[in-house]
Design an enzyme around this catalytic site. Structure first.
Site, PDB file in Angstrom:
ATOM      1  N   PHE A 134       0.854  -1.197   0.000  1.00 31.92           N
ATOM      2  CA  PHE A 134       0.000   0.000   0.000  1.00 31.92           C
ATOM      3  C   PHE A 134       0.881   1.235   0.000  1.00 31.92           C
ATOM      4  CE2 PHE A 134      -2.317   3.538   1.761  1.00 31.92           C
ATOM      5  CZ  PHE A 134      -3.511   3.478   1.061  1.00 31.92           C
ATOM      6  N   ASP A 219       9.169   2.562   1.604  1.00 36.90           N
ATOM      7  CA  ASP A 219       8.031   3.363   2.050  1.00 36.90           C
ATOM      8  C   ASP A 219       7.868   3.175   3.561  1.00 36.90           C
ATOM      9  OD1 ASP A 219       5.580   4.395   2.752  1.00 36.90           O
ATOM     10  OD2 ASP A 219       4.482   3.530   1.066  1.00 36.90           O
ATOM     11  N   LYS A 248       3.097  10.022   7.845  1.00 39.74           N
ATOM     12  CA  LYS A 248       2.283   9.858   9.048  1.00 39.74           C
ATOM     13  C   LYS A 248       3.042  10.178  10.339  1.00 39.74           C
ATOM     14  CE  LYS A 248      -1.007   6.459   7.379  1.00 39.74           C
ATOM     15  NZ  LYS A 248      -0.562   5.614   6.254  1.00 39.74           N
TER      16      LYS A 248
HETATM   17  C1  PLP Z   1      -0.897   5.787   4.788  1.00 40.65           C
HETATM   18  C2  PLP Z   1       0.146   5.295   3.859  1.00 40.65           C
HETATM   19  C3  PLP Z   1       0.397   5.929   2.626  1.00 40.65           C
HETATM   20  C4  PLP Z   1      -0.452   7.061   2.126  1.00 40.65           C
HETATM   21  O1  PLP Z   1      -0.409   8.184   2.926  1.00 40.65           O
HETATM   22  P1  PLP Z   1      -1.510   9.358   2.765  1.00 40.65           P
HETATM   23  O2  PLP Z   1      -1.006  10.409   3.696  1.00 40.65           O
HETATM   24  O3  PLP Z   1      -2.823   8.777   3.150  1.00 40.65           O
HETATM   25  O4  PLP Z   1      -1.463   9.793   1.345  1.00 40.65           O
HETATM   26  C5  PLP Z   1       1.437   5.449   1.854  1.00 40.65           C
HETATM   27  N1  PLP Z   1       2.189   4.411   2.251  1.00 40.65           N
HETATM   28  C6  PLP Z   1       1.979   3.777   3.415  1.00 40.65           C
HETATM   29  C7  PLP Z   1       2.859   2.629   3.818  1.00 40.65           C
HETATM   30  C8  PLP Z   1       0.944   4.179   4.256  1.00 40.65           C
HETATM   31  O5  PLP Z   1       0.702   3.529   5.406  1.00 40.65           O
END
Ligand code: PLP
Length: 402
Positions: A134, A219, A248
Site C-alpha cells: 500500500f 516506504d 504519518k
Molecule cells: C498511509 C500510507 C500511505 C499514504 O499516505 P496518505 O497520507 O494517506 O497519502 C502510503 N504508504 C503507506 C505505507 C501508508 O501507510
C-alpha cells in the site's frame, strides 16, 4: 451542532468514501480521546498512525501557535528559518547516505516524488511493487498499491508497474528487465495486515538493486519515526534505501510528507520538474521540528520497543487460550492480531468498552497507538481486547467447536 447534526452534515456534504463509525470526537490528550457523549477511549488507531506523539502534545501546540503568529506561509521560491532547520534535522536522523529531502503534504505525495525521481534519475520506466503493498491512492501511488478494491475503477493506471509476491526474492529478480527503474517496498506491510517479509528479504532487495543498478524505494510512511522501535524500520535489517518516504506522524498530525534521497538522485530533478505550493509550510515545519524533538527527547523509539513487548506479551498469552486467533505479530507499537474470521464484532466490542482499534483487511486487528501511550493504558487496552475476544468466542460457533 449536536452530535446527530454533525454526523448528518458530514454525511450530506462529504464524499462517501470513508467507512464511517458513528462517533464524534471532541478532544484528545496523549493517547486518550473523548467523544461527544463524554465517553473516554484509549486510542490504538492513533488516527491511522499519524498521531505518533499523542494528541495535543504541549510542545507541538506551542510550536504551532508560536509559528502561526510569526509567518504562516512561505512558498519554496524563498527561504525561511524553520524550514531550513527541519530539512537539516530530517537529514540528520535519516540513515546515512540520504542527504536531500523534498517536503510535501501526505504519504501519497512522498511516493509520487520518489517515483518521479527514480524514473528521472535512471531514465527508465518500470517499477516493481509488492503484492499486498500500500502506497497511497493518488494515481501514481495507486499504481504501486496492490489492492484491486482501490485500483479497479481507475484503470488504466500508470503503465509499467509490476506486482510480485512480497518476500519472494526470486520472483522479484525474474520481474527485473532492462527498463526497470525501481523497486518500491514497505519494510512491514501495514494496510494489508502488519505483514513481515522473510528475514533476508530487504537485504536481498538491496543487493539486487546494487547488482542491477535499480533504485530501492522504502516506504516508511507507516513504519517510520520510531513506530517499530527504531527511528526507521529498515534499520532493523541494516538496509539503507536510495529513497525513503516518510509522512504519518512527522508533523504531530498536521499534513506532511517527506521524500529523502541520495544527493545525486534528487539533483536529477531539474527546476520546475517537481514542486508543491504547501510543501515545507512554516507552521507544518514548526510542528514537525517539535515532533522530532519530542521523539528524540522522550526517547520514543525505545518506549515503542518496551511497550510493544508489553502489549505483545499480553496478546500472545490471550492467543494461547483462544481458538479464534490465528496469529499475533508486531514490532514496537505496530501490532497485528490475525483472527480466523471477520473482526467487525470485536472492533465494536472494543469500542463499547473504551478502546479504539483499526482493522487491516477483514481479519486483522491493527494497533498503531501513540508512542506516548502509558504502560497502564497498554494493560487496560489488552484487557479490553481479551474481554471482547472472550465475548466473541462465547457467541461464535468456531469458539465452541471441539
Ligand atoms: C498511509 C500510507 C500511505 C499514504 O499516505 P496518505 O497520507 O494517506 O497519502 C502510503 N504508504 C503507506 C505505507 C501508508 O501507510
Amino acid at each position: 451542532m449536536n452530535s446527530q447534526k454533525i454526523i448528518e452534515t458530514e454525511d450530506t456534504y462529504g464524499a462517501n468514501v470513508y467507512a464511517k463509525r458513528p462517533i464524534v470526537f471532541m478532544k484528545g490528550d496523549e493517547a486518550t480521546i473523548w467523544d461527544s457523549e463524554g465517553r473516554e477511549y484509549i486510542d490504538c488507531t492513533g488516527s491511522y498512525g499519524s498521531c505518533l506523539v499523542g494528541y495535543c502534545h504541549p510542545k507541538i501546540v506551542h510550536a504551532i501557535s508560536e509559528q502561526a503568529a510569526i509567518l504562516s506561509s512561505c512558498h519554496g521560491y524563498a527561504y525561511t528559518s524553520v524550514r531550513a532547520e527541519l530539512m537539516k534535522k530530517i537529514v540528520d536522523i535519516a540513515p546515512k547516505g540520504l542527504e536531500k529531502v523534498f517536503l510535501s503534504n501526505s504519504g501519497s505525495e512522498s511516493i509520487e516524488c520518489a517515483l518521479k525521481a527514480a524514473r528521472k534519475f535512471t531514465g527508465k520506466k518500470e517499477v516493481i511493487a509488492m503484492m499486498g503493498g500500500f502506497h497511497g491512492k493518488t494515481l501514481g501511488s495507486l499504481s504501486a498499491t496492490w489492492n484491486m478494491k482501490y485500483r479497479s475503477a481507475f484503470q488504466p493506471l500508470i503503465p509499467h508497474f509490476k506486482h510480485v509476491p512480497y518476500g519472494n526474492l526470486e520472483k522479484v529478480e525474474d520481474a527485473v528487465s532492462t527498463d526497470t527503474a525501481a523497486i518500491v517496498v514497505e519494510p512491514i506491510q501495514g494496510e494489508t495486515g502488519v505483514k513481515f517479509p522473510p528475514e533476508e528479504f530487504l537485504k536481498g532487495l538491496r543487493e539486487l538493486c546494487n547488482r542491477k543498478s535499480l533504485i530501492l524505494i522504502i516506504d516508511e510512511v507507516q513504519t517510520g519515526l520510531g513506530r517499530t522501535g527504531k527511528m526507521f524500520a529498515c534499520e532493523h535489517w541494516k538496509v539503507t534505501p536510495d529513497i525513503l518516504c516518510v509522512a504519518k506522524g512527522l508533523a504531530g498530525g498536521l499534513a506532511i510528507g517527506a521524500t529523502l534521497t541520495r544527493k545525486d538522485i534528487m539533483f536529477s530533478l531539474s527546476r520546475g520538474e517537481h514542486s508543491s505550493t504547501y510543501g515545507g509550510n512554516p507552521i507544518t515545519a514548526a510542528a514537525a521540528l517539535a515532533t522530532l524533538d519530542v521523539i528524540l527527547q522522550e526517547n520514543l523509539p525505545q518506549k515503542a520497543t518496551e511497550l510493544g513487548e508489553r502489549f505483545l506479551t499480553h496478546l500472545r498469552s490471550m492467543q494461547s487460550e483462544s481458538k479464534i486467533i490465528r496469529d499475533v505479530r508486531g514490532l514496537g507499537l505496530m501490532i497485528g492480531v490475525d483472527f480466523r474470521f471477520d473482526i467487525y464484532d470485536i472492533i465494536t466490542g472494543c469500542m463499547r468498552q473504551g478502546l479504539l482499534v483499526l482493522d487491516a483487511g477483514r481479519t486483522v486487528m491493527r494497533l498503531l497507538p501513540p508512542l506516548t501511550i502509558s504502560p497502564e493504558q497498554v494493560d487496560k487496552a489488552s484487557n479490553i481486547i481479551v474481554k471482547a475476544v472472550e465475548e466473541k468466542e462465547k457467541t461464535s460457533s468456531l469458539g465452541s467447536t471441539p
